[in-house]
Each structure stands twice: as C-alpha cells, then as structure tokens.
Design an enzyme around this catalytic site. Structure first.
Site, PDB file in Angstrom:
ATOM      1  N   ASP A  98      68.736  30.075  47.681  1.00  0.00           N
ATOM      2  CA  ASP A  98      70.328  29.368  48.172  1.00  0.00           C
ATOM      3  C   ASP A  98      69.654  28.269  49.456  1.00  0.00           C
ATOM      4  O   ASP A  98      70.356  28.153  50.241  1.00  0.00           O
ATOM      5  CB  ASP A  98      70.957  30.225  48.790  1.00  0.00           C
ATOM      6  CG  ASP A  98      70.526  31.187  50.065  1.00  0.00           C
ATOM      7  OD1 ASP A  98      69.335  30.962  50.096  1.00  0.00           O
ATOM      8  OD2 ASP A  98      71.246  32.041  50.568  1.00  0.00           O
ATOM      9  N   LYS A 113      68.364  35.392  64.000  1.00  0.00           N
ATOM     10  CA  LYS A 113      69.631  35.147  64.440  1.00  0.00           C
ATOM     11  C   LYS A 113      69.857  35.784  65.927  1.00  0.00           C
ATOM     12  O   LYS A 113      70.605  36.742  65.990  1.00  0.00           O
ATOM     13  CB  LYS A 113      70.539  35.827  63.509  1.00  0.00           C
ATOM     14  CG  LYS A 113      70.687  35.079  62.121  1.00  0.00           C
ATOM     15  CD  LYS A 113      71.750  35.687  61.188  1.00  0.00           C
ATOM     16  CE  LYS A 113      71.660  34.900  59.759  1.00  0.00           C
ATOM     17  NZ  LYS A 113      72.514  35.460  58.764  1.00  0.00           N
TER      18      LYS A 113
END
Length: 421
Positions: A116, A172
C-alpha cells in the site's frame, strides 16, 4: 542471489478504499495503467540479482490474482509465487511463517515491500548501502522526510548522521521524535530471522495457556515488535530518499499516486505516455491511454489522466486528474475532474463529475498526502474526490460533486456531498 517479498494484506484491510476494493483486491487496483503491485514488481526486476518474488497475504487465491501473477512472470521473466497466510499474521508474522520458502536457495538478502505504498523505489541504491555496512547490518529501512506534525502519523527514526544507524524507533509517537519516517520498504539479511524467532517464542510464552478457546498470539509486527528493540543495537540502518513516495490508503491517494507514476514514465517509460498528433485527442501533460481504448479526436485529456482497457471516450469530452477504469463509457461533452470512474460505468452526455483533491500543502516542504476522515465532526461528508463504482449509469446533464456512488446504481439526478448506497 536476492529475493523480494511483497506484503499485500487481505480483504479485511483497505476499507477506506471502498467501493473500489469491493470488486478487486486493492493491490490489483490499476494506477497509471497497471496494478499497484505491478510497480513494485517492476522495481524489483530492475535489481539484477533478484531471482524470485514472493507475494504474501491472506486473500483467497482468485482468478484476478492468478492471472496477474502469470502475466507478470512472463513479462519480467522472474519467478513469482503467492503464499497465503491462514490468518492475518502481521507485517512480520508472515515472514516468519514462510521462512523456509524465503530462505530456500540461500539468498544473500531479501527486500520486503508493503503493497500500500507507491514511489520511485531506490532498491539498487538500498542494496549498495546495505553492502557498504557489512554483515553487522541485519536490515535497512527506506526513510524519507516529513513535516514535524505529519511525522506523528508514521514510524519515526532517530539516526546517527555519520553512520546512518537507527538509534531510536517509535511507531506513531504521541509527541515529536524525528522528521525521518519509515517508508514501508526494507532490505534484510537472513539474520533477521534470529530476532523474529526470539520475538515469536516470547509471544508464545507470554500468551501460553491451557484454554483451547484462546488462540496463541502469532501476530508479529515489524514496526512495534522488531524495529523498536533492534534500534540502538548496531544492526538496523536507514537509507533516506528524496524521491517520490506516498501511501495508497484511499481512492484520493490512488489519484495522487497516478499523477506521480505518470511523471515517472516521462523519464523511464516515455512510450507509455500519449502524444499529440493529427487525428488524435488533445493531450495536456501526462496521460496514459490503453491501446484498446477508443478516444474521439475532439476529446481533451490531461493533465494526469489514465484511460483504461476498452474505455470509450466520446466527442468533446474533457478529463483531468482522473482514472477511468476498464470498460467505462464517457458520452459526448461530459466533463470529469478529480474523480475515478468505475469498471463498465457510463457517464451521460453533458454531465459533469467533479471531486476535491486533498493534495499535500505545497507551501510546506516535505508535506505528505493526508487522508482526511470520511465524515466531519457534525456528520457531514468531507469533500474528496468523486468515486463512481462499477456498473453505474449516470444520466445526461447532471452534476455529481464530491460524492461516492456504490456499484450497480442507476442515478436519476444531481448529487452533492453524498454517499449513494
């Protein structure tokens, strides 16, 4: 000898890509005229020592996937195999599960690529970089620069600027760590399996129990479970690139990737781009037209347009920043801007289909594409590109703006900021 692994995930992923992923596995969605993972395979085929490509995921083998792999093998003259996980095993769990297949033939190293992401993949340069760091380097992560604010959405790496060793890794993070982010492209030596084995056995021990209803934990994540403990050990390095890179998480990201892959064609595959000429449609900028498409010479296409297989484009049609998928029909004088028109759909005469792009802020260096939430805080659909699903009939003389149309619909009017179920 080298190998490459492409991680394609499975059907429970790609929800933000609907309704397009309802028809076709997301990795096979065509961007710039070719499936997303075609660009990965093409990049791997440019590395002379790559002998085999393994596609790992938990999609059920299907006709589209099997046909694509057969065609790619013939085109690139390289062995490609699909290895199906029995369940979602995480970004590293699949590598460990299929370690015997990966290590067959004793590869010196192997690339791992997330399906992706898109970009101008510098695989040859990564290989040279890894070899320069010798056998103590178990792995190299492809990194790129992001803004301080956007870096919180990615894996962040703190590196030694002299040796490029990764000293700290955070996935993150909640506060700022570094503007160097993980691109989801890796190069490993077989030594990485030592760390995978330790992590796998630790997970089993931590979750060992006699309750047959509770499955043992076999999911291993490269980012959280492997890179974080490897950072600072002298075995993990980062190769930074300034070339184009982005994620493909949504339909809007596919249109953005389409633009950049077409730009890459200018240097690497100029034969794929349409040209102006007598009796041909007017081309502005970078445009891909499949050889089987029928385009009226009065049409105006571009910039950044892909016309798919068997598409019919009528008289006076205007298309820009758009992907038109296989078998679609654009009737006379319709206008398509910032949109995706699905397989075998029809757009009526004098109809206008328009979306709103979510491009990176051009005033911020290193800004990446942001994927906004589908809905605003007050429950309204956020402006985005317009997506027309497969087998949709759009009538003449209507406007479809910032909307998502699910497959097999016959529309009967104008729509703005709606999801048409």
């Amino acid at each position: 000898m080298l190998k490459a692994i492409i991680l394609v995930g499975g059907p429970m992923k790609g929800t933000r890509f609907r309704p397009l992923s309802l028809e076709l596995p997301k990795p096979l969605f065509p961007v710039a005229g070719f499936p997303i993972i075609y660009h990965h395979i093409e990049a791997c085929s440019k590395v002379p020592e790559v002998r085999e490509i393994l596609v790992i995921g938990f999609y059920q083998p299907n006709d589209a996937l099997n046909k694509f792999i057969m065609q790619a093998q013939l085109e690139f003259q390289i062995q490609i195999r699909y290895l199906q996980e029995y369940t979602a095993l995480g970004t590293a769990g699949g590598l460990y599960h299929f370690r015997d297949q990966i290590l067959t033939g004793s590869p010196e190293m192997f690339f791992v690529m997330n399906a992706d992401v898109c970009g101008d993949f510098p695989l040859v340069e990564m290989l040279r970089f890894q070899r320069e760091h010798g056998p103590e380097a178990y792995g190299t992560i492809l990194g790129t620069e992001a803004t301080r604010q956007q870096s919180l959405l990615y894996g962040c790496m703190v590196e030694n600027k002299d040796t490029h060793e990764i000293l700290h890794y955070a996935e993150k993070p909640e506060t700022f760590v570094s503007t160097t982010i993980n691109c989801g492209i890796y190069l490993f030596t077989p030594n990485i399996f030592k760390i995978l084995e330790v992590t796998f056995k630790k997970n089993l021990e931590d979750n060992y129990n006699f309750d047959y209803l509770t499955p043992s934990k076999e999911v291993i994540r490269l980012e959280q479970d492997i890179f974080i403990p490897m950072a600072g050990s002298g075995t993990l390095f980062v190769y930074s690139t300034s070339r184009f890179w982005s994620q493909i998480k949504s339909a809007g990201a596919a249109v953005y990737a389409n633009r950049h892959y077409l730009a890459i064609y200018r240097d690497k595959h100029p034969e794929r781009l349409a040209k102006n000429g007598e009796g041909l449609p007017k081309i502005i900028g970078d445009v891909f037209i499949h050889p089987t498409a029928i385009v009226h010479p009065t049409a105006v296409l571009g910039p950044n347009v892909t016309i798919g297989k068997g598409v019919t484009v009528g008289e006076g049609v205007r298309v820009r920043e758009t992907i038109i998928l296989e078998g679609a029909t654009l009737q006379a004088h319709c206008c398509i801007l910032h949109s995706i028109v699905g397989w075998h759909s029809t757009v009526g005469v004098w109809t206008r289909i328009e979306g709103t792009p979510n491009d990176p802020n051009p005033n911020k260096p290193f800004a990446k594409l942001e994927i906004p939430c589908m809905f605003s805080d007050d429950g309204k659909l956020n402006p985005s590109i317009t997506v027309i699903g497969s087998n949709v009939q759009v009538p003449p003389e209507v406007i479809i703006l910032n909307s998502i149309v699910l497959p097999h619909k016959d529309l009967n009017g104008c729509y703005k900021n709606q999801i048409i179920l």
